[in-house]
Design a protein around this motif. Structure first.
Motif, PDB file in Angstrom:
ATOM      1  N   LEU A 270       0.827  -1.204   0.000  1.00  0.00           N
ATOM      2  CA  LEU A 270       0.000   0.000   0.000  1.00  0.00           C
ATOM      3  C   LEU A 270       0.864   1.257   0.000  1.00  0.00           C
ATOM      4  N   LEU A 271       1.890   1.295   0.830  1.00  0.00           N
ATOM      5  CA  LEU A 271       2.721   2.487   0.917  1.00  0.00           C
ATOM      6  C   LEU A 271       3.646   2.637  -0.288  1.00  0.00           C
ATOM      7  N   VAL A 272       4.137   1.538  -0.831  1.00  0.00           N
ATOM      8  CA  VAL A 272       4.937   1.618  -2.048  1.00  0.00           C
ATOM      9  C   VAL A 272       4.064   2.017  -3.230  1.00  0.00           C
ATOM     10  N   ASP A 281       4.581  12.612   0.668  1.00  0.00           N
ATOM     11  CA  ASP A 281       4.408  12.487   2.111  1.00  0.00           C
ATOM     12  C   ASP A 281       5.728  12.050   2.731  1.00  0.00           C
ATOM     13  N   PRO A 282       6.246  12.782   3.733  1.00  0.00           N
ATOM     14  CA  PRO A 282       7.544  12.421   4.327  1.00  0.00           C
ATOM     15  C   PRO A 282       7.581  11.008   4.904  1.00  0.00           C
ATOM     16  N   PHE A 283       6.527  10.593   5.600  1.00  0.00           N
ATOM     17  CA  PHE A 283       6.548   9.240   6.161  1.00  0.00           C
ATOM     18  C   PHE A 283       6.549   8.190   5.060  1.00  0.00           C
ATOM     19  N   THR A 284       5.742   8.387   4.035  1.00  0.00           N
ATOM     20  CA  THR A 284       5.705   7.430   2.931  1.00  0.00           C
ATOM     21  C   THR A 284       7.069   7.360   2.247  1.00  0.00           C
ATOM     22  N   ASP A 285       7.739   8.514   2.138  1.00  0.00           N
ATOM     23  CA  ASP A 285       9.100   8.506   1.588  1.00  0.00           C
ATOM     24  C   ASP A 285      10.029   7.685   2.474  1.00  0.00           C
ATOM     25  N   PHE A 286       9.957   7.908   3.788  1.00  0.00           N
ATOM     26  CA  PHE A 286      10.777   7.144   4.739  1.00  0.00           C
ATOM     27  C   PHE A 286      10.545   5.646   4.577  1.00  0.00           C
ATOM     28  N   TYR A 287       9.286   5.253   4.491  1.00  0.00           N
ATOM     29  CA  TYR A 287       8.971   3.824   4.389  1.00  0.00           C
ATOM     30  C   TYR A 287       9.563   3.235   3.115  1.00  0.00           C
ATOM     31  N   ASN A 288       9.435   3.950   2.016  1.00  0.00           N
ATOM     32  CA  ASN A 288       9.970   3.456   0.748  1.00  0.00           C
ATOM     33  C   ASN A 288      11.497   3.416   0.746  1.00  0.00           C
ATOM     34  N   GLU A 289      12.132   4.361   1.424  1.00  0.00           N
ATOM     35  CA  GLU A 289      13.589   4.423   1.436  1.00  0.00           C
ATOM     36  C   GLU A 289      14.210   3.378   2.363  1.00  0.00           C
ATOM     37  N   ARG A 290      13.532   3.060   3.472  1.00  0.00           N
ATOM     38  CA  ARG A 290      14.145   2.217   4.492  1.00  0.00           C
ATOM     39  C   ARG A 290      13.518   0.818   4.621  1.00  0.00           C
ATOM     40  N   ILE A 291      12.329   0.636   4.061  1.00  0.00           N
ATOM     41  CA  ILE A 291      11.642  -0.651   4.201  1.00  0.00           C
ATOM     42  C   ILE A 291      11.181  -1.187   2.857  1.00  0.00           C
ATOM     43  N   GLY A 292      10.289  -0.489   2.204  1.00  0.00           N
ATOM     44  CA  GLY A 292       9.785  -0.914   0.897  1.00  0.00           C
ATOM     45  C   GLY A 292       9.082  -2.257   0.964  1.00  0.00           C
ATOM     46  N   VAL A 293       9.155  -3.023  -0.123  1.00  0.00           N
ATOM     47  CA  VAL A 293       8.542  -4.353  -0.145  1.00  0.00           C
ATOM     48  C   VAL A 293       9.593  -5.446   0.060  1.00  0.00           C
ATOM     49  N   THR A 294      10.785  -5.071   0.452  1.00  0.00           N
ATOM     50  CA  THR A 294      11.842  -6.060   0.671  1.00  0.00           C
ATOM     51  C   THR A 294      11.548  -6.895   1.915  1.00  0.00           C
ATOM     52  N   THR A 352      15.555   9.106   9.140  1.00  0.00           N
ATOM     53  CA  THR A 352      15.493  10.087   8.054  1.00  0.00           C
ATOM     54  C   THR A 352      14.576  11.211   8.531  1.00  0.00           C
ATOM     55  N   ASP A 353      14.380  12.207   7.693  1.00  0.00           N
ATOM     56  CA  ASP A 353      13.480  13.311   8.060  1.00  0.00           C
ATOM     57  C   ASP A 353      12.038  12.835   8.232  1.00  0.00           C
TER      58      ASP A 353
END
Length: 451
Positions: A270-272, A281-294, A352-353
């Motif tokens: 959902l977030l990716v 969205d800063p949080f959505t960016d954080f999630y994609n940069e540090r977690i993603g679907v990996t 991250t920010d």
């Protein structure tokens, strides 16, 4: 009389007792005086002790944390450690998860495999050993906990009150035995920097999230791109327009956190998907940069492997409360590595920010050499019953009671290459598997008594 025949004579009892224990929704409840993990887990424990007492075993309840049923005499204790608590049922069941149903030779219900079925099988195995007049020169103790799925505080209470065991096993892994369990790092991510109005998903930290719902502003993303992403990645979804907001529900596939690649994480997709659809969205960016679907922790720099397996990474639960988004992180790392090595790899990437990760709990791996006496004896018990001389003890990502007590490994109850849907909808145990595991546990108890 052969052991198999003895087990089959007890089969109706096994199924009756299992149905009784499955009827308790023994997920972790609200702690209150006298009930550390809620009233239902305590009630399930007391019912199991009542059943054990009916076979003539000595029973002890340790403050509604954990209890045990015991037979035999002597200074040494053979421990069999099972748990009566379960993860939440979740959605997608074809039957009532707390009303065990037998269909096509399989018993369906939450806990039939993990771990109530194994508790009943172990209890009946003890009774059969007693019926066989095997010299009980050691105490055989079936230890039944109520908090394994949420930190094993029950076992810590047992060790504080009763000490460690001399040898034993927990029927909470797979055959022919587990000589190594991955280490664990549990954490939480947090963010206040978000335009998301609400987000809720997941049932437990050690389960791949199979449903997540988010509310965001209208016209803040491309609906077509998001729909295309969901369709391309096998995510079922609904998108519902409100007056000023849009509610999106994504539905994935649940799996145990130790094998996240077998699932499809609704939170992550959902977030990716939102990020790909243009949601700023800063949080959505954080999630994609540090977690993603990996599922290997690579975006946090944690990915690694040894000869026994690789690191796994899962996000199980997410929620927004009081303006803060938080979510659980469950990492299982290779058996020959250390907590410090994993934490050091992640430390530069935890903030991250748009959000940050806080490490809350760590556990070092468990490892027994494959030729150690305990592993060897239990392997022989399995081989003599099944005739399977090819399968070898293995390592796994799941954590068991073996990490919390000395001289113990996971041994059964699952067979390799059989998916019993533990931590998922439609969990089951086949009747044949119940019979075989009981027979193996009879043999295992006898071998440990002889050791």
């Amino acid at each position: 009389m052969e052991v198999r025949e003895r087990v089959e004579k007890h089969l109706d009892e096994i199924l009756t007792h299992l149905k009784t224990l499955v009827s308790y929704d023994s997920t972790m409840g609200q702690s209150e005086e006298g009930y550390p993990f809620g009233k239902v887990p305590a009630a399930c424990l007391n019912k199991a002790l009542e059943i054990a007492s009916s076979y003539g075993f000595k029973t002890v309840n340790l403050d509604n944390y954990i209890g045990y049923a015991e037979m035999g005499e002597g200074n040494q204790v053979i421990g069999i450690l099972g748990h009566l608590d379960v993860v939440p049922a979740g959605e997608g069941w074809n039957t009532d998860p707390f009303d065990m149903v037998i269909k096509d030779g399989k018993a369906y219900g939450r806990g039939t495999t993990d771990d109530k079925g194994a508790v009943v099988a172990s209890m009946i195995a003890m009774q059969i050993v007693k019926e066989m007049s095997v010299p009980l020169t050691k105490r055989v103790r079936l230890i039944m906990g109520t908090n394994e799925e949420n930190g094993s505080k029950c076992l810590a209470h047992y060790v504080e009150k009763e000490g460690h065991i001399d040898m034993g096993f927990t029927p909470d892994g797979c055959f022919p035995g587990v000589h190594g369990e991955k280490g664990m790092v549990r954490g939480q991510f947090y963010s206040k920097a978000t335009k998301i109005h609400d987000i809720q998903g997941g049932v437990a930290s050690n389960v791949v999230c199979n449903k997540c719902t988010v509310i965001v502003d209208k016209n803040s993303f491309s609906t077509k791109i998001l729909e295309d992403y969901f369709n391309d990645n096998g995510i079922e979804y609904t998108i519902t327009d409100g007056t000023d907001t849009v509610t999106i529900e994504a539905r994935g596939i649940a799996a145990h956190a130790s094998m996240p690649s077998l699932g499809r994480n609704a939170i992550s997709h959902l977030l990716v998907g939102l990020k790909k659809a243009g949601f700023q969205d800063p949080f959505t960016d954080f999630y994609n940069e540090r977690i993603g679907v990996t599922t290997d922790g690579s975006l946090l720099g944690a990915n690694c492997e040894d000869e026994y397996g690789d690191l796994t990474f899962n996000v199980g639960v997410i929620a927004k409360e009081d303006g803060v988004i938080s979510g659980t992180i469950d990492i299982r790392f290779p058996v020959t590595m250390t907590v410090k090595q994993i934490v050091d790899k992640m430390t530069p990437n935890l903030e991250t920010d748009g959000g940050f990760v806080k490490i809350l709990q760590t556990h070092e791996p468990l490892y027994f050499p494959i030729d150690s006496p305990l592993v060897t004896k239990l392997l022989e018990a399995y081989q003599e019953v099944t005739g399977d001389m090819d399968s070898k003890p293995l390592t796994m990502g799941g954590g068991t009671y073996a990490k919390g007590i000395n001289n113990c490994i996971a041994f059964g109850c699952e067979m390799q290459d059989v998916d019993n849907h533990i931590h998922d909808a439609n969990e089951f145990i086949s009747i044949e598997a119940l019979v075989v595991q009981t027979e193996i546990y009879v043999n295992a108890i006898i071998k440990l008594l002889e050791n």
